[in-house]
Design a protein around this motif. Structure first.
Motif, mmCIF file in Angstrom:
data_model
loop_
_atom_site.group_PDB
_atom_site.id
_atom_site.type_symbol
_atom_site.label_atom_id
_atom_site.label_comp_id
_atom_site.label_asym_id
_atom_site.label_seq_id
_atom_site.Cartn_x
_atom_site.Cartn_y
_atom_site.Cartn_z
ATOM 1 N N GLY A 1 0.790 -1.222 0.000
ATOM 2 C CA GLY A 1 0.000 0.000 0.000
ATOM 3 C C GLY A 1 0.823 1.274 0.000
ATOM 4 O O GLY A 1 0.291 2.359 0.219
ATOM 5 N N ARG A 2 2.113 1.179 -0.271
ATOM 6 C CA ARG A 2 2.974 2.368 -0.299
ATOM 7 C C ARG A 2 3.103 2.978 -1.686
ATOM 8 O O ARG A 2 3.526 4.113 -1.831
ATOM 9 N N GLN A 3 2.803 2.165 -2.705
ATOM 10 C CA GLN A 3 2.819 2.653 -4.082
ATOM 11 C C GLN A 3 1.516 2.243 -4.755
ATOM 12 O O GLN A 3 0.820 1.346 -4.284
ATOM 13 N N ARG A 4 1.192 2.922 -5.870
ATOM 14 C CA ARG A 4 -0.060 2.665 -6.568
ATOM 15 C C ARG A 4 0.218 2.569 -8.065
ATOM 16 O O ARG A 4 1.128 3.196 -8.569
ATOM 17 N N VAL A 5 -0.596 1.782 -8.763
ATOM 18 C CA VAL A 5 -0.474 1.609 -10.212
ATOM 19 C C VAL A 5 -1.690 2.245 -10.872
ATOM 20 O O VAL A 5 -2.828 2.019 -10.449
ATOM 21 N N LYS A 6 -1.438 3.041 -11.912
ATOM 22 C CA LYS A 6 -2.518 3.697 -12.642
ATOM 23 C C LYS A 6 -2.358 3.394 -14.129
ATOM 24 O O LYS A 6 -1.247 3.433 -14.645
ATOM 25 N N VAL A 7 -3.458 3.100 -14.809
ATOM 26 C CA VAL A 7 -3.471 2.929 -16.264
ATOM 27 C C VAL A 7 -4.242 4.113 -16.824
ATOM 28 O O VAL A 7 -5.416 4.313 -16.487
ATOM 29 N N ILE A 8 -3.588 4.904 -17.671
ATOM 30 C CA ILE A 8 -4.167 6.137 -18.188
ATOM 31 C C ILE A 8 -4.231 6.063 -19.711
ATOM 32 O O ILE A 8 -3.222 5.784 -20.363
ATOM 33 N N ALA A 9 -5.419 6.328 -20.255
ATOM 34 C CA ALA A 9 -5.596 6.373 -21.714
ATOM 35 C C ALA A 9 -5.189 7.759 -22.207
ATOM 36 O O ALA A 9 -5.617 8.763 -21.654
ATOM 37 N N VAL A 10 -4.354 7.803 -23.238
ATOM 38 C CA VAL A 10 -3.929 9.078 -23.815
ATOM 39 C C VAL A 10 -4.315 9.102 -25.284
ATOM 40 O O VAL A 10 -4.274 8.092 -25.954
ATOM 41 N N GLY A 11 -4.684 10.280 -25.774
ATOM 42 C CA GLY A 11 -5.023 10.413 -27.176
ATOM 43 C C GLY A 11 -6.455 10.062 -27.509
ATOM 44 O O GLY A 11 -6.795 9.915 -28.668
ATOM 45 N N ARG A 12 -7.300 9.945 -26.506
ATOM 46 C CA ARG A 12 -8.703 9.630 -26.744
ATOM 47 C C ARG A 12 -9.521 10.914 -26.646
ATOM 48 O O ARG A 12 -9.281 11.751 -25.804
ATOM 49 N N ARG A 13 -10.508 11.052 -27.512
ATOM 50 C CA ARG A 13 -11.393 12.209 -27.458
ATOM 51 C C ARG A 13 -12.380 12.039 -26.306
ATOM 52 O O ARG A 13 -12.828 10.934 -26.030
ATOM 53 N N PRO A 14 -12.770 13.133 -25.686
ATOM 54 C CA PRO A 14 -13.784 13.027 -24.626
ATOM 55 C C PRO A 14 -15.129 12.593 -25.181
ATOM 56 O O PRO A 14 -15.474 12.943 -26.309
ATOM 57 N N ARG A 15 -15.868 11.833 -24.401
ATOM 58 C CA ARG A 15 -17.173 11.324 -24.851
ATOM 59 C C ARG A 15 -18.285 12.171 -24.251
ATOM 60 O O ARG A 15 -19.052 11.705 -23.425
ATOM 61 N N THR A 16 -18.368 13.399 -24.695
ATOM 62 C CA THR A 16 -19.454 14.266 -24.235
ATOM 63 C C THR A 16 -20.385 14.539 -25.401
ATOM 64 O O THR A 16 -19.949 14.622 -26.554
ATOM 65 N N PRO A 17 -21.694 14.701 -25.143
ATOM 66 C CA PRO A 17 -22.630 14.916 -26.245
ATOM 67 C C PRO A 17 -22.401 16.230 -26.982
ATOM 68 O O PRO A 17 -22.737 16.336 -28.144
ATOM 69 N N ASP A 18 -21.832 17.227 -26.334
ATOM 70 C CA ASP A 18 -21.632 18.522 -26.987
ATOM 71 C C ASP A 18 -20.280 18.649 -27.666
ATOM 72 O O ASP A 18 -19.933 19.722 -28.137
ATOM 73 N N HIS A 19 -19.484 17.565 -27.717
ATOM 74 C CA HIS A 19 -18.173 17.601 -28.360
ATOM 75 C C HIS A 19 -18.338 17.675 -29.875
ATOM 76 O O HIS A 19 -19.037 16.886 -30.480
ATOM 77 N N ARG A 20 -17.687 18.642 -30.478
ATOM 78 C CA ARG A 20 -17.746 18.810 -31.939
ATOM 79 C C ARG A 20 -16.368 18.531 -32.543
ATOM 80 O O ARG A 20 -15.359 18.801 -31.954
ATOM 81 N N ASN A 21 -16.342 18.018 -33.760
ATOM 82 C CA ASN A 21 -15.071 17.736 -34.447
ATOM 83 C C ASN A 21 -14.415 18.998 -34.936
ATOM 84 O O ASN A 21 -14.914 19.946 -35.277
#
Length: 76
Positions: free
Chosen positions: A56-76
């Motif tokens: 419990g002294r260290q933590r592992v994180k998996v982070i997605a990079v280069g993905r567009r946000p999935r919001t309904p108001d997102h425009r190209n």
């Protein structure tokens, strides 16, 4: 194309009520890139077998990079 980063960080104590990664991120020990989620999960699994993570002294994180946000108001 979505890439993934697997990050091994030190766990820091709580500063008040919340942890805010944007204002005070945890110290990174190791960062590894992966081309797909399966590879990132295998790397994360290897990190999770480390003694410091299991204690419990260290933590592992998996982070997605280069993905567009999935919001309904997102425009190209």
């Amino acid at each position: 194309m979505t890439r993934f980063l697997v990050v091994l960080t030190d766990v820091r104590p709580l500063d008040g009520i919340w942890r805010n990664e944007r204002t005070s991120p945890e110290r990174r020990r190791q960062v590894v890139g992966a081309n797909d989620r399966d590879a990132a999960d295998r790397i994360a699994g290897a990190f999770m077998a480390l003694g410091m993570v299991r204690a419990g002294r260290q933590r592992v994180k998996v982070i997605a990079v280069g993905r567009r946000p999935r919001t309904p108001d997102h425009r190209n």
